[in-house]
Design a protein around this motif. Structure first.
Motif, PDB file in Angstrom:
ATOM      1  N   THR A 118      71.323  14.659  14.682  1.00 48.15           N
ATOM      2  CA  THR A 118      70.984  16.175  15.249  1.00 48.15           C
ATOM      3  C   THR A 118      69.545  15.977  16.264  1.00 48.15           C
ATOM      4  OG1 THR A 118      70.858  16.761  12.970  1.00 48.15           O
ATOM      5  CG2 THR A 118      69.090  18.054  14.277  1.00 48.15           C
ATOM      6  N   ALA A 119      69.010  14.897  16.187  1.00 44.92           N
ATOM      7  CA  ALA A 119      68.290  14.110  17.175  1.00 44.92           C
ATOM      8  C   ALA A 119      68.582  13.807  18.628  1.00 44.92           C
ATOM      9  CB  ALA A 119      67.230  13.181  17.321  1.00 44.92           C
ATOM     10  N   MET A 120      69.726  13.708  18.870  1.00 44.18           N
ATOM     11  CA  MET A 120      70.283  12.778  20.001  1.00 44.18           C
ATOM     12  C   MET A 120      70.953  14.115  20.426  1.00 44.18           C
ATOM     13  SD  MET A 120      69.892   9.878  20.636  1.00 44.18           S
ATOM     14  CE  MET A 120      67.907  10.528  20.113  1.00 44.18           C
ATOM     15  N   GLU A 121      72.332  14.895  19.355  1.00 48.80           N
ATOM     16  CA  GLU A 121      73.112  16.231  20.206  1.00 48.80           C
ATOM     17  C   GLU A 121      72.083  17.019  21.281  1.00 48.80           C
ATOM     18  OE1 GLU A 121      74.905  17.565  16.748  1.00 48.80           O
ATOM     19  OE2 GLU A 121      73.640  18.755  16.087  1.00 48.80           O
ATOM     20  N   VAL A 122      70.677  17.011  21.347  1.00 48.52           N
ATOM     21  CA  VAL A 122      70.000  18.106  21.999  1.00 48.52           C
ATOM     22  C   VAL A 122      69.813  17.681  23.645  1.00 48.52           C
ATOM     23  CG1 VAL A 122      67.845  19.457  20.098  1.00 48.52           C
ATOM     24  CG2 VAL A 122      67.797  17.204  21.540  1.00 48.52           C
ATOM     25  N   PHE A 123      70.533  16.516  23.437  1.00 46.58           N
ATOM     26  CA  PHE A 123      71.289  15.887  25.600  1.00 46.58           C
ATOM     27  C   PHE A 123      71.787  15.651  25.716  1.00 46.58           C
ATOM     28  CE2 PHE A 123      67.125  13.478  22.240  1.00 46.58           C
ATOM     29  CZ  PHE A 123      65.938  14.691  23.199  1.00 46.58           C
ATOM     30  N   ASP A 124      72.153  15.915  26.803  1.00 47.04           N
ATOM     31  CA  ASP A 124      73.639  15.459  27.990  1.00 47.04           C
ATOM     32  C   ASP A 124      73.480  14.042  27.826  1.00 47.04           C
ATOM     33  OD1 ASP A 124      74.110  18.653  28.794  1.00 47.04           O
ATOM     34  OD2 ASP A 124      72.318  18.795  29.366  1.00 47.04           O
ATOM     35  N   VAL A 125      72.817  13.920  27.856  1.00 48.96           N
ATOM     36  CA  VAL A 125      72.606  12.242  28.404  1.00 48.96           C
ATOM     37  C   VAL A 125      71.895  11.263  27.565  1.00 48.96           C
ATOM     38  CG1 VAL A 125      72.917  10.432  29.954  1.00 48.96           C
ATOM     39  CG2 VAL A 125      74.153  12.292  30.451  1.00 48.96           C
TER      40      VAL A 125
END
Length: 343
Positions: A118-125
């Motif tokens: 959940t914390a990582m999926e909001v970022f493209d990279v």
């Protein structure tokens, strides 16, 4: 220009001419996490924010003397305060058109796969420094796995004095366009009809499965072998500055791989340098290559480097290794291809 304001055109004029409107729009819409305000990540912050990329800078550690001495986004008045929060304000000053935010939360969600995704999926990279996780290889692999599940590109930086390295996992990356060679005339029709190219990147876990001794037999460069040994050692036990002797013993007796890295007198010296900030010029060179790969990942323009890049200031050479090695494609004789077509 559609989707780009007049103010952005004025600021990014050179990049618009270099990359084109669509590529610049993707950069302006991208969200990148810089996790760990140290080493090459400091230079990457500068490079990406100047390119128009919005950043979230994350680091739970406080500012100490060593951080102030290396990180030009920090000042003496920041001592004792969170380094991400203090640095983010000054990174923002480089480009007011971008959004630069900070997070000071410790990496507790690394142990919770669902929360981490959940914390990582909001970022493209996601660009991770190995040190911010306490040099814990299992946690680094968990972050990469979460990025793969959330469809986020992952890069990890590791440094040791005159040596700097990054691993990249762009998963199944599709390159949609190639840049025109400098001085060549642009052929819009050829670019529009160019076939997309697919690149398949292995995970960090797959990278870790490659034993250093096997990499040495495959003639992998010694600088990359040193990083592979450090990651393997960190997987077996907690890496700490006082464990240089154990690292040397691990390389000699357990991994059975003793690389001879140009500029490094011995393994103990090389190990100790992993816990120090790199030479700034070294961080700058590798961060330039890393930022280039982030831009490729976002814009889907130009072929990426796959998947391990290591720069050694002693040799002034940056080497690219694909680990594990790409599957061999069997070449077929011309008559076999013709026979298949006739069938």
């Amino acid at each position: 220009m559609a989707g780009i304001s007049e103010g952005e055109v004025a600021v990014y004029d050179r990049q618009l001419r270099l990359w084109g409107v669509q590529a610049q729009k993707r950069l302006l819409q991208a969200k990148v996490l810089i996790w760990g305000m140290e080493g090459c990540n400091v230079e990457a912050c500068k490079n990406l924010v100047l390119a128009g990329v919005s950043l979230t800078i994350r680091d739970h550690r406080i500012t100490d003397d060593a951080a102030v001495a290396f990180n030009y986004f920090l000042r003496l008045e920041d001592l004792g305060q969170n380094r991400a929060e203090r640095a983010a304000t000054r990174v923002q000053e480089l480009n007011p058109l971008c959004t630069v935010s900070s997070r000071s939360a410790p990496p507790d969600e690394v142990d919770d796969a669902a929360a981490l995704r959940t914390a990582m999926e909001v970022f493209d990279v996601v660009i991770l420094s190995f040190g911010v996780l306490g040099f814990d290889t299992a946690k680094a692999c968990a972050v990469d796995a979460a990025c793969r599940e959330g469809n986020s590109c992952f890069l990890m930086t590791v440094t040791s004095g005159e040596l700097a390295f990054f691993f990249s996992d762009l998963q199944k990356h599709t390159m949609q366009e190639r840049s025109v060679a400098q001085g060549a005339q642009t052929d819009a029709t050829a670019q529009a009809t160019a076939e997309p190219e697919e690149f398949d990147f292995p995970s960090l876990e797959a990278w870790m499965q490659c034993a250093p001794a096997d990499l040495q037999k495959a003639k992998t460069d010694d600088s990359v072998l040193l990083v592979a040994l450090f990651l393997a050692f960190s997987r077996n036990q907690q890496a700490s500055p006082d464990a240089a002797g154990k690292f040397e013993d691990f390389c000699t007796n357990e991994a059975k791989c003793v690389p001879k890295v140009d500029g490094m007198p011995d393994l103990k010296h090389a190990y100790a340098c992993f816990f120090l900030e790199p030479i700034m010029a070294v961080a700058s060179v590798l961060a330039g290559l890393l930022s280039q790969e982030v831009i490729k990942a976002i814009t889907k323009k130009d072929p990426p480097l796959s998947n391990s890049v290591c720069f050694n200031a002693h040799t002034s050479i940056a080497l690219v290794e694909r680990i594990p090695a790409a599957p061999k494609v069997l070449k077929r004789k011309a008559e076999e291809v013709v026979a298949d077509l006739l069938d």
